[in-house]
Design a protein around this motif. Structure first.
Motif, PDB file in Angstrom:
ATOM      1  N   TYR A  26       0.778  -1.061   0.056  1.00 12.50           N
ATOM      2  CA  TYR A  26      -0.012  -0.163   0.202  1.00 12.50           C
ATOM      3  C   TYR A  26       0.967   1.260  -0.130  1.00 12.50           C
ATOM      4  N   VAL A  27       1.947   1.259   0.602  1.00 10.72           N
ATOM      5  CA  VAL A  27       2.972   2.665   0.666  1.00 10.72           C
ATOM      6  C   VAL A  27       3.528   2.609  -0.453  1.00 10.72           C
ATOM      7  N   ILE A  28       3.909   1.769  -1.247  1.00 12.50           N
ATOM      8  CA  ILE A  28       4.453   1.700  -2.494  1.00 12.50           C
ATOM      9  C   ILE A  28       3.352   2.351  -3.545  1.00 12.50           C
ATOM     10  N   LYS A  29       2.381   1.560  -3.630  1.00  9.48           N
ATOM     11  CA  LYS A  29       1.117   1.975  -4.371  1.00  9.48           C
ATOM     12  C   LYS A  29       0.750   3.475  -4.225  1.00  9.48           C
ATOM     13  N   ARG A  30       0.607   3.823  -2.961  1.00 11.29           N
ATOM     14  CA  ARG A  30      -0.007   5.179  -2.842  1.00 11.29           C
ATOM     15  C   ARG A  30       0.958   6.113  -3.472  1.00 11.29           C
ATOM     16  N   HIS A  31       2.424   5.901  -3.257  1.00 10.89           N
ATOM     17  CA  HIS A  31       3.499   6.899  -3.836  1.00 10.89           C
ATOM     18  C   HIS A  31       3.231   6.935  -5.430  1.00 10.89           C
ATOM     19  N   PHE A  32       2.820   5.809  -6.005  1.00  8.46           N
ATOM     20  CA  PHE A  32       2.614   5.996  -7.642  1.00  8.46           C
ATOM     21  C   PHE A  32       1.305   6.434  -8.120  1.00  8.46           C
ATOM     22  N   ILE A  33       0.125   6.137  -7.425  1.00  6.69           N
ATOM     23  CA  ILE A  33      -1.058   6.693  -7.490  1.00  6.69           C
ATOM     24  C   ILE A  33      -1.146   8.103  -7.479  1.00  6.69           C
ATOM     25  N   GLU A  34      -0.544   8.451  -6.321  1.00  7.03           N
ATOM     26  CA  GLU A  34      -0.410   9.967  -6.125  1.00  7.03           C
ATOM     27  C   GLU A  34       0.355  10.753  -6.976  1.00  7.03           C
ATOM     28  N   ALA A  35       1.049  10.126  -7.920  1.00  3.46           N
ATOM     29  CA  ALA A  35       1.776  10.611  -9.132  1.00  3.46           C
ATOM     30  C   ALA A  35       3.089  11.320  -8.566  1.00  3.46           C
ATOM     31  N   GLU A  36       3.775  10.837  -7.425  1.00  2.00           N
ATOM     32  CA  GLU A  36       4.922  11.462  -6.994  1.00  2.00           C
ATOM     33  C   GLU A  36       6.211  11.366  -7.899  1.00  2.00           C
ATOM     34  N   PHE A  37       5.940  10.418  -8.996  1.00  2.00           N
ATOM     35  CA  PHE A  37       7.086  10.419  -9.548  1.00  2.00           C
ATOM     36  C   PHE A  37       6.956  11.378 -10.971  1.00  2.00           C
ATOM     37  N   VAL A  38       5.967  12.074 -11.033  1.00  2.01           N
ATOM     38  CA  VAL A  38       5.743  13.142 -12.237  1.00  2.01           C
ATOM     39  C   VAL A  38       6.654  14.139 -12.112  1.00  2.01           C
ATOM     40  N   LEU A  39       6.853  14.764 -11.299  1.00  2.00           N
ATOM     41  CA  LEU A  39       7.835  16.096 -10.792  1.00  2.00           C
ATOM     42  C   LEU A  39       9.030  15.503 -11.134  1.00  2.00           C
ATOM     43  N   PRO A  40       9.836  14.312 -10.764  1.00  2.00           N
ATOM     44  CA  PRO A  40      10.876  13.910 -11.187  1.00  2.00           C
ATOM     45  C   PRO A  40      11.199  13.757 -12.634  1.00  2.00           C
ATOM     46  N   PHE A  41      10.029  13.056 -13.201  1.00  7.50           N
ATOM     47  CA  PHE A  41      10.064  12.547 -14.676  1.00  7.50           C
ATOM     48  C   PHE A  41      10.332  13.895 -15.475  1.00  7.50           C
ATOM     49  N   PHE A  42       9.376  14.812 -15.366  1.00  4.18           N
ATOM     50  CA  PHE A  42       9.481  16.104 -16.193  1.00  4.18           C
ATOM     51  C   PHE A  42      10.849  17.089 -15.726  1.00  4.18           C
ATOM     52  N   THR A  43      11.334  16.871 -14.667  1.00  3.38           N
ATOM     53  CA  THR A  43      12.836  17.466 -14.217  1.00  3.38           C
ATOM     54  C   THR A  43      13.649  16.738 -15.066  1.00  3.38           C
ATOM     55  N   ILE A  44      13.679  15.431 -15.111  1.00  7.05           N
ATOM     56  CA  ILE A  44      14.882  14.846 -16.017  1.00  7.05           C
ATOM     57  C   ILE A  44      14.427  15.135 -17.513  1.00  7.05           C
ATOM     58  N   LEU A  45      13.224  15.424 -17.966  1.00  8.10           N
ATOM     59  CA  LEU A  45      12.893  15.430 -19.392  1.00  8.10           C
ATOM     60  C   LEU A  45      13.591  16.863 -19.670  1.00  8.10           C
ATOM     61  N   VAL A  46      13.231  17.856 -18.919  1.00 12.24           N
ATOM     62  CA  VAL A  46      13.732  19.270 -19.166  1.00 12.24           C
ATOM     63  C   VAL A  46      15.254  19.513 -19.012  1.00 12.24           C
TER      64      VAL A  46
END
Length: 459
Positions: free
Chosen positions: A191-211
């Motif tokens: 549940y702890v892992i699932k909540r992290h990704f469901i709440e899109a906590e990886f979105v900001l790192p992803f776009f930071t890496i992209l830019v």
């Protein structure tokens, strides 16, 4: 706050019957499930969604189902009816009344109103009234009853956050039947892992890496500098890569502290057994870094042909640094949840990160008395590990050591802990001096009062 109610409920680690009952209770209380939960984001930004009363009813229904599923000893509600209109009170009380079916479950309600409705819903309610520091039970002064009631509250509250020794236990209904309750897993809580990704906590790192990945690729695509120190391509490459990886966390540390408080809410609501969730944090870091590091290198190779020399050793260094850096920043609020102290611990690290990194400004150019600071810079160890991983990167004047040594000291966690220990000792010393000053002031006042009393007694 950024999730809609249906997604939020489905994310919870509750069995299917409990979720179905939760949705039924929400429908009875007229709480829409297609709207965002809403409320404060990061404690500051207001996300539109449910009204205050609707959000309160969502929490009431949620708390009741969690308590029944986990077999809690008690439910403590602080101002549960604030923001709920009179027309919705009856439905809200019906939801809370579900706990009356069980013998051992206690219900404590702190409220300033709706006493008549509470009396009707819960016959035989005992009131503990506190007014102007005077405690009365059922409107009559009774010190013995008050003491026993206080002991009951204290004992019950002590049991609220305690877990049963088994994963599954049972609670007894008033009709003698039992309800099997379900406890969260003890060792690994998905549940702890699932909540992290469901709440899109990886979105900001992803776009930071992209830019920043695109900017870094463009910046070095036609770079011709091959001079000493700061002008060398090797130093520019290492610094830009480190900046891309760690900037994700520099700009998000306040968010990490906020998410830590959210996790503790889950812990005290009995949604998880994992107070620190260190294993889950490591798994999140591995999954997130595995995607981001390969994505970053793919961008660099695609944009700048001169990066085609990237090999599996470079990928291992990037992945390892991404994982240990992510874990370090995630663990920092666990060690010290105060965001101000956390930010204070990062500033000295950033100073060595930028000024004493040992390769952008080579160690041989640094003051003799400050060259040892490079060993407290994870950027230095990352750059040297990269230097040892490929012949394309050569850092002049950095005095790099064995590959394994740099990989071992590459994590920022070592330096964060060292800085926090220094801060803790400083804070402890300040508190000790303050306590000594308060004791001295108290003693001087006591001595003065004693002298004054002796003077009054003398003829």
């Amino acid at each position: 706050p950024q999730l809609n109610v249906k997604t939020f409920v489905n994310m919870l680690p509750l069995p299917a019957p409990a979720k179905q009952k939760l949705f039924a209770d929400l429908a009875a209380m007229e709480v829409p499930t297609d709207k965002l939960v809403g409320g404060k984001m990061l404690g500051m930004l207001e996300i539109p969604g449910l009204s205050g009363g609707q959000r309160k009813k969502l929490l009431l229904a949620l708390v009741v189902q969690i308590a029944l599923t986990r077999g809690a000893r008690a439910i403590v509600l602080d101002e549960p009816f604030a923001g709920i209109d009179a027309n919705s009170m009856a439905k809200a009380l019906e939801v809370i009344q579900e706990v009356q079916e069980f013998n051992d479950m206690k219900l404590f309600i702190v409220t300033h109103d709706h006493f008549e409705l509470i009396d009707k819903a819960f016959p035989g309610t005992t009131y503990l009234r506190i007014d102007s520091r005077r405690v009365t039970v059922d409107d009559s002064s009774a010190s013995s009853d008050t003491l026993s009631c206080a002991k009951l509250i204290t004992k019950t509250l002590d049991n609220v956050a305690q877990w049963s020794s088994e994963r599954e236990s049972s609670i007894t209904r008033k009709n003698g039947k039992t309800l099997k309750t379900h406890q969260p897993p003890r060792w690994l809580d998905v549940y702890v892992i699932k909540r992290h990704f469901i709440e899109a906590e990886f979105v900001l790192p992803f776009f930071t890496i992209l830019v920043f990945g695109v900017l870094a690729g463009v910046a070095v695509k036609n770079y011709k500098g091959e001079g000493e120190g700061i002008l060398r391509f090797s130093a520019i490459y290492a610094f830009l890569k480190i900046f891309i990886i760690e900037y994700i966390h520099f700009g998000s540390i306040i968010n990490y502290c906020y998410k830590r408080s959210q996790h503790l809410e889950d812990y005290y609501l009995l949604l998880t057994r994992k107070r620190d969730a260190f294993i889950e944090t490591c798994i999140i870091a591995i999954l997130q870094s595995a995607v981001l590091m390969f994505f970053m290198n793919g961008l660099l190779v695609g944009i700048a042909p001169r990066f085609w020399w990237v090999n599996w050793k470079i990928l291992i260094v990037d992945l390892w640094y991404g994982v240990v850096a992510t874990v370090a920043y995630y663990v920092l609020p666990i060690i010290q949840p105060n965001p101000l102290i956390v930010m204070g611990s990062i500033f000295p690290y950033v100073a060595t990160w930028g000024m004493f990194n040992g390769f952008l400004l080579p160690r041989e150019f640094a003051p003799v008395g400050a060259r040892w600071l490079t060993w407290f810079s994870s950027t230095y160890h990352f750059a040297c590990a990269t230097d040892k991983a490929t012949d394309e990167i050569k850092l002049q004047g950095s005095n790099c050591q064995n590959f394994g040594i740099h990989m071992a000291f590459i994590s920022p966690l070592f330096y964060f802990v060292a800085i926090l220990l220094v801060y803790s000792n400083i804070i402890r010393a300040i508190r000790r001096s303050r306590d000594k000053a308060e004791v001295a002031a108290f003693q001087s006042v006591a001595i003065a009062a004693e002298k004054k009393a002796l003077e009054v007694e003398e003829p």
